[in-house]
Design a protein around this motif. Sequence first.
Motif, PDB file in Angstrom:
ATOM      1  N   THR A 163     -28.713 -57.658  83.091  1.00 33.89           N
ATOM      2  CA  THR A 163     -28.852 -57.793  84.539  1.00 33.89           C
ATOM      3  C   THR A 163     -30.138 -57.126  85.012  1.00 33.89           C
ATOM      4  N   GLU A 164     -30.555 -57.477  86.230  1.00 34.13           N
ATOM      5  CA  GLU A 164     -31.744 -56.847  86.800  1.00 34.13           C
ATOM      6  C   GLU A 164     -31.541 -55.352  86.991  1.00 34.13           C
ATOM      7  N   VAL A 165     -30.319 -54.945  87.284  1.00 29.86           N
ATOM      8  CA  VAL A 165     -30.028 -53.512  87.426  1.00 29.86           C
ATOM      9  C   VAL A 165     -30.254 -52.797  86.099  1.00 29.86           C
ATOM     10  N   GLU A 166     -29.774 -53.392  85.004  1.00 24.88           N
ATOM     11  CA  GLU A 166     -29.952 -52.787  83.684  1.00 24.88           C
ATOM     12  C   GLU A 166     -31.430 -52.727  83.302  1.00 24.88           C
ATOM     13  N   LYS A 167     -32.141 -53.812  83.570  1.00 25.84           N
ATOM     14  CA  LYS A 167     -33.563 -53.838  83.220  1.00 25.84           C
ATOM     15  C   LYS A 167     -34.362 -52.850  84.066  1.00 25.84           C
ATOM     16  N   ARG A 168     -33.974 -52.697  85.314  1.00 30.28           N
ATOM     17  CA  ARG A 168     -34.653 -51.709  86.154  1.00 30.28           C
ATOM     18  C   ARG A 168     -34.450 -50.305  85.600  1.00 30.28           C
ATOM     19  N   GLN A 169     -33.253 -50.009  85.114  1.00 27.32           N
ATOM     20  CA  GLN A 169     -32.998 -48.687  84.550  1.00 27.32           C
ATOM     21  C   GLN A 169     -33.884 -48.447  83.327  1.00 27.32           C
ATOM     22  N   ILE A 170     -34.018 -49.461  82.477  1.00 28.74           N
ATOM     23  CA  ILE A 170     -34.908 -49.334  81.320  1.00 28.74           C
ATOM     24  C   ILE A 170     -36.341 -49.119  81.809  1.00 28.74           C
ATOM     25  N   ARG A 171     -36.758 -49.914  82.802  1.00 26.27           N
ATOM     26  CA  ARG A 171     -38.104 -49.796  83.356  1.00 26.27           C
ATOM     27  C   ARG A 171     -38.362 -48.390  83.882  1.00 26.27           C
ATOM     28  N   ASP A 172     -37.397 -47.848  84.604  1.00 26.94           N
ATOM     29  CA  ASP A 172     -37.578 -46.518  85.196  1.00 26.94           C
ATOM     30  C   ASP A 172     -37.748 -45.444  84.120  1.00 26.94           C
ATOM     31  N   GLU A 173     -36.966 -45.551  83.041  1.00 24.35           N
ATOM     32  CA  GLU A 173     -37.080 -44.574  81.962  1.00 24.35           C
ATOM     33  C   GLU A 173     -38.409 -44.719  81.220  1.00 24.35           C
ATOM     34  N   LEU A 174     -38.850 -45.948  81.025  1.00 18.83           N
ATOM     35  CA  LEU A 174     -40.152 -46.162  80.402  1.00 18.83           C
ATOM     36  C   LEU A 174     -41.266 -45.542  81.250  1.00 18.83           C
ATOM     37  N   ARG A 175     -41.192 -45.779  82.553  1.00 22.26           N
ATOM     38  CA  ARG A 175     -42.243 -45.265  83.442  1.00 22.26           C
ATOM     39  C   ARG A 175     -42.282 -43.739  83.405  1.00 22.26           C
ATOM     40  N   GLU A 176     -41.131 -43.129  83.333  1.00 24.12           N
ATOM     41  CA  GLU A 176     -41.071 -41.670  83.358  1.00 24.12           C
ATOM     42  C   GLU A 176     -41.434 -41.049  82.009  1.00 24.12           C
ATOM     43  N   GLN A 177     -40.954 -41.630  80.913  1.00 25.58           N
ATOM     44  CA  GLN A 177     -41.064 -40.966  79.621  1.00 25.58           C
ATOM     45  C   GLN A 177     -42.120 -41.552  78.684  1.00 25.58           C
ATOM     46  N   VAL A 178     -42.440 -42.834  78.838  1.00 26.16           N
ATOM     47  CA  VAL A 178     -43.353 -43.487  77.898  1.00 26.16           C
ATOM     48  C   VAL A 178     -44.726 -43.747  78.510  1.00 26.16           C
ATOM     49  N   TRP A 179     -44.766 -44.117  79.781  1.00 23.17           N
ATOM     50  CA  TRP A 179     -46.053 -44.442  80.401  1.00 23.17           C
ATOM     51  C   TRP A 179     -47.049 -43.273  80.361  1.00 23.17           C
ATOM     52  N   PRO A 180     -46.615 -42.015  80.496  1.00 21.75           N
ATOM     53  CA  PRO A 180     -47.568 -40.918  80.337  1.00 21.75           C
ATOM     54  C   PRO A 180     -48.192 -40.868  78.940  1.00 21.75           C
ATOM     55  N   LEU A 181     -47.430 -41.257  77.915  1.00 28.53           N
ATOM     56  CA  LEU A 181     -47.972 -41.289  76.554  1.00 28.53           C
ATOM     57  C   LEU A 181     -49.034 -42.373  76.414  1.00 28.53           C
ATOM     58  N   LEU A 182     -48.810 -43.507  77.075  1.00 32.74           N
ATOM     59  CA  LEU A 182     -49.800 -44.579  77.058  1.00 32.74           C
ATOM     60  C   LEU A 182     -51.054 -44.167  77.820  1.00 32.74           C
ATOM     61  N   ALA A 183     -50.859 -43.488  78.934  1.00 34.33           N
ATOM     62  CA  ALA A 183     -51.992 -43.104  79.777  1.00 34.33           C
ATOM     63  C   ALA A 183     -52.949 -42.158  79.056  1.00 34.33           C
ATOM     64  N   LYS A 184     -52.399 -41.317  78.189  1.00 38.62           N
ATOM     65  CA  LYS A 184     -53.275 -40.379  77.477  1.00 38.62           C
ATOM     66  C   LYS A 184     -53.635 -40.860  76.077  1.00 38.62           C
ATOM     67  N   GLY A 185     -53.240 -42.099  75.737  1.00 37.76           N
ATOM     68  CA  GLY A 185     -53.636 -42.693  74.467  1.00 37.76           C
ATOM     69  C   GLY A 185     -52.858 -42.226  73.262  1.00 37.76           C
ATOM     70  N   ALA A 186     -51.719 -41.561  73.483  1.00 40.01           N
ATOM     71  CA  ALA A 186     -50.912 -41.090  72.353  1.00 40.01           C
ATOM     72  C   ALA A 186     -50.266 -42.245  71.600  1.00 40.01           C
ATOM     73  N   ILE A 187     -49.973 -43.326  72.303  1.00 40.74           N
ATOM     74  CA  ILE A 187     -49.469 -44.549  71.683  1.00 40.74           C
ATOM     75  C   ILE A 187     -50.217 -45.730  72.292  1.00 40.74           C
ATOM     76  N   LYS A 188     -50.286 -46.826  71.542  1.00 39.67           N
ATOM     77  CA  LYS A 188     -51.010 -47.997  72.020  1.00 39.67           C
ATOM     78  C   LYS A 188     -50.519 -49.224  71.265  1.00 39.67           C
ATOM     79  N   PRO A 189     -50.315 -50.336  71.962  1.00 42.58           N
ATOM     80  CA  PRO A 189     -49.876 -51.547  71.266  1.00 42.58           C
ATOM     81  C   PRO A 189     -50.869 -51.973  70.186  1.00 42.58           C
ATOM     82  N   VAL A 190     -50.330 -52.495  69.105  1.00 45.12           N
ATOM     83  CA  VAL A 190     -51.153 -53.053  68.028  1.00 45.12           C
ATOM     84  C   VAL A 190     -51.265 -54.558  68.266  1.00 45.12           C
ATOM     85  N   ILE A 191     -52.481 -55.063  68.346  1.00 41.75           N
ATOM     86  CA  ILE A 191     -52.704 -56.483  68.629  1.00 41.75           C
ATOM     87  C   ILE A 191     -53.417 -57.126  67.452  1.00 41.75           C
TER      88      ILE A 191
END
Length: 333
Positions: free
Chosen positions: A275-303
Amino acid sequence: MSSDGSMRYITISGFGGPDVMQMATGPRPRPGPGEILVKVAAAGINRPDVAQRQGQYPPPPGASQVMGLEVAGTVVETGAAVTEFAPGDRVCGLANGGGYAEYCLLPAGQALPVPDGMDDVTAAAMPETFFTVWANLFQMAGLTEGESVLIHGGSSGIGTTAIQLARAFGATVFVTAGSEAKCEACVALGASAAINYREQDFVEVVKSLTDGRGVDVILDMVGGAYFQRNLSALAKDGCLSIIAFLSGPKADSVNLGPIMAKRLTVTGSTMRPRTEVEKRQIRDELREQVWPLLAKGAIKPVIERVFAFEDVVAAHRLMEDGSHIGKIVLSFE
């Protein structure tokens, strides 16, 4: 892009191989309440897209029939009740469909800001795999610091994401992959050991690496062919999280004894029906816990490779070939 309210998108002439995909023109969608309309700069390609093209993964009711589950670009219009994004914002997000198009609707709760300094191609490679890995590996399987995890398909888009996230949150990572080059790529990303499943028995190797204990969590996309062996490779109180069935969904003559003897948990999910509610919860946790790691380059997608929008057939052929490491992305610019 047309100024008359139309857009180009990828359609299919019928279910089948990559050649059924073709360019079409139609009206741009308009955002409804809680939605944003994104001018797409790049879109990620995922195995569910292949399954949809083959007629094996239909869109949920009300979703676009156009393939594509993740995009990055610029917000051009917002629907009613949207307050967290505005026209001009750069975003990436998880679409319910419609990503293979010049404009795509996103539920606002499934969109994330593009980290500062990140290009659209990189941003488009994140949503599907990051949502999937976070939900299955952390929310459902409960992977925590100090635990060990075995990731099957370590060189895939899911696998390369899972390796980095598991390491970032303090887990020891083992993977399986199908060639020495893929194994080396996984180790370079942070895996403690990579097992070439064509040459080694992953159960024996995992037992050896863990002094006979097994791993705490397994993230599996193989399915039936690995089910019994996964149970053998898990430690007591371990969890098997199943996210795909590349070998098929059925496991014959399974001995369920290890589930009881080792108090194992078997779980799994697909992202699209959530559901959109479930996906929003995942999104919120990603934004809080994972997005800071991306912002500082600690992790990065492999293309692995970027294809032009018009070359979607070749992009799908590469996905089906399976020789790639990481993500395959379409660029609209």
